[in-house]
Enzyme design. Structure first.
Site, PDB file in Angstrom:
ATOM      1  N   ALA A 127      57.034  14.037  22.106  1.00 17.03           N
ATOM      2  CA  ALA A 127      57.351  13.430  20.808  1.00 17.03           C
ATOM      3  C   ALA A 127      56.639  12.104  20.593  1.00 17.03           C
ATOM      4  O   ALA A 127      56.907  11.390  19.630  1.00 17.03           O
ATOM      5  CB  ALA A 127      58.856  13.235  20.684  1.00 17.03           C
ATOM      6  N   GLY A 128      55.720  11.755  21.501  1.00 13.67           N
ATOM      7  CA  GLY A 128      54.987  10.501  21.324  1.00 13.67           C
ATOM      8  C   GLY A 128      55.726   9.288  21.862  1.00 13.67           C
ATOM      9  O   GLY A 128      55.333   8.157  21.610  1.00 13.67           O
ATOM     10  N   SER A 131      57.215  10.678  27.391  1.00 13.02           N
ATOM     11  CA  SER A 131      57.971  11.307  28.480  1.00 13.02           C
ATOM     12  C   SER A 131      57.056  11.488  29.681  1.00 13.02           C
ATOM     13  O   SER A 131      57.516  11.533  30.821  1.00 13.02           O
ATOM     14  CB  SER A 131      58.528  12.658  28.034  1.00 13.02           C
ATOM     15  N   GLU A 162      47.832  11.217  35.388  1.00 12.38           N
ATOM     16  CA  GLU A 162      47.573  11.809  34.075  1.00 12.38           C
ATOM     17  C   GLU A 162      46.077  12.032  33.843  1.00 12.38           C
ATOM     18  O   GLU A 162      45.662  13.079  33.358  1.00 12.38           O
ATOM     19  CB  GLU A 162      48.160  10.919  32.969  1.00 12.38           C
ATOM     20  N   ASP A 174      50.837   3.470  28.423  1.00 10.48           N
ATOM     21  CA  ASP A 174      52.133   4.112  28.656  1.00 10.48           C
ATOM     22  C   ASP A 174      52.689   3.782  30.036  1.00 10.48           C
ATOM     23  O   ASP A 174      53.870   3.463  30.193  1.00 10.48           O
ATOM     24  CB  ASP A 174      52.013   5.638  28.506  1.00 10.48           C
TER      25      ASP A 174
HETATM   26  P1  ADP Z   1      54.778  12.685  25.551  1.00 11.45           P
HETATM   27  O1  ADP Z   1      54.301  11.836  26.677  1.00 11.45           O
HETATM   28  O2  ADP Z   1      54.439  12.150  24.217  1.00 11.45           O
HETATM   29  O3  ADP Z   1      56.236  13.029  25.652  1.00 11.45           O
HETATM   30  P2  ADP Z   1      52.941  14.560  26.741  1.00 11.45           P
HETATM   31  O4  ADP Z   1      52.329  15.812  26.245  1.00 11.45           O
HETATM   32  O5  ADP Z   1      52.040  13.459  27.159  1.00 11.45           O
HETATM   33  O6  ADP Z   1      53.991  14.070  25.645  1.00 11.45           O
HETATM   34  O7  ADP Z   1      53.847  14.878  28.011  1.00 11.45           O
HETATM   35  C1  ADP Z   1      54.820  15.897  27.936  1.00 11.45           C
HETATM   36  C2  ADP Z   1      54.783  16.769  29.181  1.00 11.45           C
HETATM   37  O8  ADP Z   1      55.299  16.040  30.317  1.00 11.45           O
HETATM   38  C3  ADP Z   1      55.673  17.986  29.070  1.00 11.45           C
HETATM   39  O9  ADP Z   1      55.006  19.055  28.437  1.00 11.45           O
HETATM   40  C4  ADP Z   1      56.003  18.276  30.520  1.00 11.45           C
HETATM   41  O10 ADP Z   1      54.942  19.002  31.131  1.00 11.45           O
HETATM   42  C5  ADP Z   1      56.044  16.892  31.140  1.00 11.45           C
HETATM   43  N1  ADP Z   1      57.432  16.387  31.188  1.00 11.45           N
HETATM   44  C6  ADP Z   1      57.908  15.276  30.590  1.00 11.45           C
HETATM   45  N2  ADP Z   1      59.220  15.107  30.875  1.00 11.45           N
HETATM   46  C7  ADP Z   1      59.588  16.128  31.663  1.00 11.45           C
HETATM   47  C8  ADP Z   1      60.816  16.515  32.311  1.00 11.45           C
HETATM   48  N3  ADP Z   1      61.925  15.803  32.161  1.00 11.45           N
HETATM   49  N4  ADP Z   1      60.797  17.631  33.073  1.00 11.45           N
HETATM   50  C9  ADP Z   1      59.669  18.330  33.237  1.00 11.45           C
HETATM   51  N5  ADP Z   1      58.497  18.023  32.663  1.00 11.45           N
HETATM   52  C10 ADP Z   1      58.436  16.932  31.873  1.00 11.45           C
HETATM   53 MG    MG Z   2      52.279  11.393  27.113  1.00 10.91          MG
END
Ligand code: ADP
Ligand code: MG
Length: 389
Positions: A127-128, A131, A162, A174
């Site tokens: 969601a930006g 995570s 990353e 980040d």
């Molecule tokens: P953002 O950082 O904006 O949330 P990203 O595409 O950079 O989006 O990162 C999201 C990815 O990180 C997810 O598709 C997943 O692979 C991984 N991820 C993030 N949080 C979790 C979690 N709690 N459990 C497992 N994978 C996670």
């Molecule tokens: Mg990200």
């Protein structure tokens, strides 16, 4: 002990770990970037805040040489012999973020031992709000198990997860804010020198993130494409102006002097980055002056620049921004994060927060049939060990 800490500890017991009494829990926050979008990998300025949304990683030892990881969000488990970690290749799977952290910790010379790791995050995925940095940093801390590490070394290690393992050419913002966040403060970071400054936000504005609940596939390919387009623009200027090594080095005047030599769309991408760096510095000044109107205008200019020059917005996000701007209690709104969906970030008068949420939710639902999620963004502390007391 808070609820999420309890749940990740319970998760270790559910996995059948027999050393739960030696468990430790590490937490790393997501972030919302107030301003300075796509400037980090151009070595410019950003101004994020760490959120009280965070990823928690509980770890307890095993005695059989196996590393097992479980995400409660994904309800999925992976395992491998811990001795294989340095040779591990990415699988294009959520586990890359965690096992990539194990690999980077091992490659940095720290012993990675057999363990169970249970993860749960309150940061919405994709969601930006980063995570990804939250899971990278909390996992790295869990594999380090309390071994001391320099904060900047941890930031760079998590970024390598990353960049080098997951394969996303993101900048340093980040991971930096996930480690360096401070309660009640935004962080203005210079992505070249890595010097940073804590900036208090005026009490008279609230930061509200609105999740559009959409994420268009284009984002995954557009990000590395934007990185390449910026490099293409830099090459044109580097040939003409001594000492130019990134878009960070260009003033708006220097940009205009040679912009016709840069082909489109790289020309527009560079214009966004150069104007965005100026906006970060102006936003910092406006914060210090408590000039909410100016802060809001800079938000909206940033949005237009991302929409028109960087071309990373989409219909849902533009609608959320315009709806927010039309609300009398909102000073400014913009896309935040990588783009093509995810969240907007909004500066809202404290007394208008409820009507703002209601108006935006109703309009968005009417237009797209989607109910957005709202996050009240209270600047929180950076990563660390969670208390089990
Ligand atoms: P953002 O950082 O904006 O949330 P990203 O595409 O950079 O989006 O990162 C999201 C990815 O990180 C997810 O598709 C997943 O692979 C991984 N991820 C993030 N949080 C979790 C979690 N709690 N459990 C497992 N994978 C996670
Ligand atoms: Mg990200």
């Amino acid at each position: 002990m808070d609820g999420i800490t309890e749940r990740v500890l319970e998760g270790l017991a559910t996995l059948g770990n027999s050393h739960v009494r030696e468990a430790r829990v590490f937490r790393a926050p997501g972030r919302v970037n107030l301003i300075g979008e796509h400037t980090d990998y151009n070595l410019g300025f950003v101004m994020p805040v760490a959120l009280d949304l965070a990823c928690y990683a509980a770890t307890a030892p095993r005695v059989d040489g196996i590393l097992r990881i479980h995400s409660r969000n994904m309800n999925d488990t992976r395992e491998l012999p811990v001795d294989d970690i340095k040779e591990l290749k990415p699988a294009g799977h959520w586990s890359d973020y965690v096992l990539g952290a194990a690999k980077e910790v091992a490659l940095a010379g720290y012993p990675v031992e057999a363990a169970d790791l249970v993860i749960e995050s309150t940061v919405p995925v994709g969601a930006g709000l980063s995570s990804s940095a939250a899971i990278e940093v909390s996992s790295a801390l869990a594999f380090l198990r309390g071994r001391s590490i320099d904060k900047l070394e941890l930031v760079k290690l998590a970024r390598r997860v990353e960049n080098d393992f997951v394969g996303m050419p993101c900048g340093i913002m980040d991971q930096f804010i996930s480690v360096h966040g401070q309660e009640n403060r935004a962080v203005r970071l210079d992505c070249r020198s890595l010097g940073h400054e804590l900036v208090p936000l005026p009490f008279s504005v609230r930061v509200i993130a609105v999740n559009s609940m959409v994420k268009h596939d284009l984002g995954a390919s557009a990000y590395p494409q934007r990185v390449r387009e910026c490099a293409e623009a830099v090459a044109v200027y580097a040939e003409r102006i001594p000492g130019v090594a990134s878009l960070r080095d260009l003033t708006a005047e220097q940009y205009r002097h040679f912009d016709e030599y840069v082909s489109v769309p790289a020309r527009w991408r560079a214009r966004h980055v150069i104007s965005e760096n100026e906006r970060v510095l102006a936003f910092r000044e406006a914060c210090v002056r408590h000039d909410r109107a100016e802060m809001g205008q800079l938000f909206y200019s940033s949005h237009k620049s991302m929409r028109d020059d960087y071309e990373i917005s989409c219909a849902e996000i533009d609608f959320l921004v315009e709806t927010a701007m039309a609300h009398s209690g909102c000073y400014g709104a913009r896309l935040t994060g990588g783009g093509f969906g995810g969240c907007t970030v909004n500066l809202v008068a404290p007394e208008a927060v409820d009507t703002f949420k209601q108006a935006v939710a109703e309009a968005y639902h009417k237009q797209f049939g989607i109910i957005p999620t709202f996050y009240d963004c209270h600047p929180a502390a950076g990563a660390g060990e969670a208390s089990l007391g």
